[in-house]
Design a protein around this motif. Structure first.
Motif, mmCIF file in Angstrom:
data_model
loop_
_atom_site.group_PDB
_atom_site.id
_atom_site.type_symbol
_atom_site.label_atom_id
_atom_site.label_comp_id
_atom_site.label_asym_id
_atom_site.label_seq_id
_atom_site.Cartn_x
_atom_site.Cartn_y
_atom_site.Cartn_z
ATOM 1 N N ALA A 1 10.674 9.020 -4.952
ATOM 2 C CA ALA A 1 10.827 8.409 -6.279
ATOM 3 C C ALA A 1 12.092 7.572 -6.361
ATOM 4 O O ALA A 1 12.068 6.453 -6.883
ATOM 5 N N GLU A 2 13.205 8.082 -5.857
ATOM 6 C CA GLU A 2 14.476 7.356 -5.948
ATOM 7 C C GLU A 2 14.452 6.062 -5.153
ATOM 8 O O GLU A 2 14.972 5.049 -5.589
ATOM 9 N N LYS A 3 13.861 6.100 -3.958
ATOM 10 C CA LYS A 3 13.839 4.915 -3.091
ATOM 11 C C LYS A 3 12.531 4.151 -3.168
ATOM 12 O O LYS A 3 12.346 3.180 -2.452
ATOM 13 N N ASN A 4 11.589 4.634 -4.027
ATOM 14 C CA ASN A 4 10.280 4.025 -4.199
ATOM 15 C C ASN A 4 9.583 3.817 -2.854
ATOM 16 O O ASN A 4 9.131 2.720 -2.521
ATOM 17 N N LEU A 5 9.500 4.903 -2.076
ATOM 18 C CA LEU A 5 8.896 4.864 -0.748
ATOM 19 C C LEU A 5 7.379 4.868 -0.846
ATOM 20 O O LEU A 5 6.806 5.414 -1.783
ATOM 21 N N ASN A 6 6.743 4.277 0.168
ATOM 22 C CA ASN A 6 5.289 4.334 0.225
ATOM 23 C C ASN A 6 4.866 5.629 0.937
ATOM 24 O O ASN A 6 5.697 6.436 1.336
ATOM 25 N N THR B 1 0.819 8.158 -5.687
ATOM 26 C CA THR B 1 1.563 7.478 -6.744
ATOM 27 C C THR B 1 0.696 7.503 -7.993
ATOM 28 O O THR B 1 -0.470 7.132 -7.962
ATOM 29 N N ILE B 2 1.284 7.966 -9.082
ATOM 30 C CA ILE B 2 0.531 8.135 -10.323
ATOM 31 C C ILE B 2 1.085 7.177 -11.368
ATOM 32 O O ILE B 2 2.284 7.180 -11.642
ATOM 33 N N ALA B 3 0.203 6.362 -11.941
ATOM 34 C CA ALA B 3 0.589 5.463 -13.025
ATOM 35 C C ALA B 3 0.369 6.189 -14.345
ATOM 36 O O ALA B 3 -0.722 6.687 -14.620
ATOM 37 N N MET B 4 1.416 6.275 -15.156
ATOM 38 C CA MET B 4 1.344 6.981 -16.431
ATOM 39 C C MET B 4 0.952 6.008 -17.541
ATOM 40 O O MET B 4 1.052 4.791 -17.397
ATOM 41 N N ALA B 5 0.507 6.552 -18.666
ATOM 42 C CA ALA B 5 0.053 5.731 -19.791
ATOM 43 C C ALA B 5 1.178 4.910 -20.405
ATOM 44 O O ALA B 5 0.939 3.844 -20.969
ATOM 45 N N ASP B 6 2.426 5.390 -20.278
ATOM 46 C CA ASP B 6 3.547 4.658 -20.874
ATOM 47 C C ASP B 6 4.101 3.578 -19.949
ATOM 48 O O ASP B 6 5.111 2.963 -20.249
ATOM 49 N N GLY B 7 3.442 3.334 -18.840
ATOM 50 C CA GLY B 7 3.871 2.297 -17.912
ATOM 51 C C GLY B 7 4.792 2.792 -16.816
ATOM 52 O O GLY B 7 5.146 2.039 -15.917
ATOM 53 N N SER B 8 5.204 4.041 -16.856
ATOM 54 C CA SER B 8 6.069 4.576 -15.803
ATOM 55 C C SER B 8 5.228 5.007 -14.605
ATOM 56 O O SER B 8 4.009 5.098 -14.672
ATOM 57 N N THR B 9 5.896 5.269 -13.505
ATOM 58 C CA THR B 9 5.240 5.656 -12.256
ATOM 59 C C THR B 9 5.817 6.975 -11.774
ATOM 60 O O THR B 9 7.014 7.202 -11.861
ATOM 61 N N MET B 10 4.955 7.834 -11.242
ATOM 62 C CA MET B 10 5.357 9.136 -10.706
ATOM 63 C C MET B 10 4.972 9.201 -9.232
ATOM 64 O O MET B 10 3.954 8.635 -8.835
#
Length: 148
Positions: free
Chosen positions: A55-60, A90-99
Motif C-alpha cells: 500500500a505504501e509503495k503502491n506495488l503490483n 487491489t480493491i477499489a472502494m466506493a469513495d474512490g480510494s484503493t486498498m
C-alpha cells in the motif's frame, strides 16, 4: 481385607498403563498447537508487512510476491516454500480510494504421531492449514467528499 488391597493395586496398575497415553495426548497437543499458534502469529506479521509495504509503495502483484519471498524475518521453522498460497489483490472502494489485500496460507507441520494420525484420518493431511489476510489503504488516493 485382602480383596480391598488387590483393588487398590489394580487401579494403580491401570493408571500406570493409561497415564503415558494420556500424557502423550496432552503434551503432544500443547507442542503441536503451540507451534501452530506461533506460525499463525508469524504468518499474520508477514501478511501485515506485505500489505503495508504494497500500500505504501503502491506495488503490483509481482512486486508484492517478491517482497513475501524475500521477507527478512521468517520464523525459525519456516522455509519460504512453506507459504503455499499467496493471493494479492487491489480493491477499489466506493469513495474512490484503493486498498491492497494480501491473503496467505501456510501448512503448519504436526510433530507428534498421535496428531499426525488424527489429522490424516480426518482431513487427509498431517498438517494444520493456517490462513490469514491483511488489508491496507493506499495513502493519497482521491476520495469523493460528497459521501461524507
Amino acid at each position: 481385607m485382602l480383596n480391598r488391597k488387590r483393588k487398590r493395586g489394580q487401579s494403580i496398575v491401570e493408571m500406570s498403563l493409561l497415564f503415558p497415553l494420556f500424557l502423550l495426548v496432552i503434551v503432544g497437543g500443547i507442542v503441536d498447537f503451540g507451534f501452530a499458534f506461533y506460525n499463525i502469529l508469524a504468518l499474520q506479521q508477514v501478511a501485515n508487512d506485505a500489505a503495508s509495504n504494497a500500500a505504501e509503495k503502491n506495488l503490483n502483484e509481482a512486486q508484492t510476491r517478491n517482497y513475501i519471498a524475500q521477507y527478512s524475518a521468517p520464523p525459525i521453522s519456516w522455509n519460504q516454500a512453506g507459504i503455499y498460497q499467496a493471493t494479492i489483490s487491489t480493491i477499489a472502494m466506493a469513495d474512490g480510494s484503493t486498498m491492497k489485500r494480501v491473503e496467505l496460507e501456510y501448512h503448519s507441520k504436526t510433530y507428534t504421531p498421535f496428531y499426525q494420525t488424527a489429522l490424516n484420518s480426518v482431513t487427509g493431511n498431517d498438517f494444520i492449514v493456517l490462513r490469514t489476510q491483511a488489508t491496507y489503504k493506499v495513502p493519497g488516493t482521491v476520495r469523493n467528499r460528497e459521501n461524507f
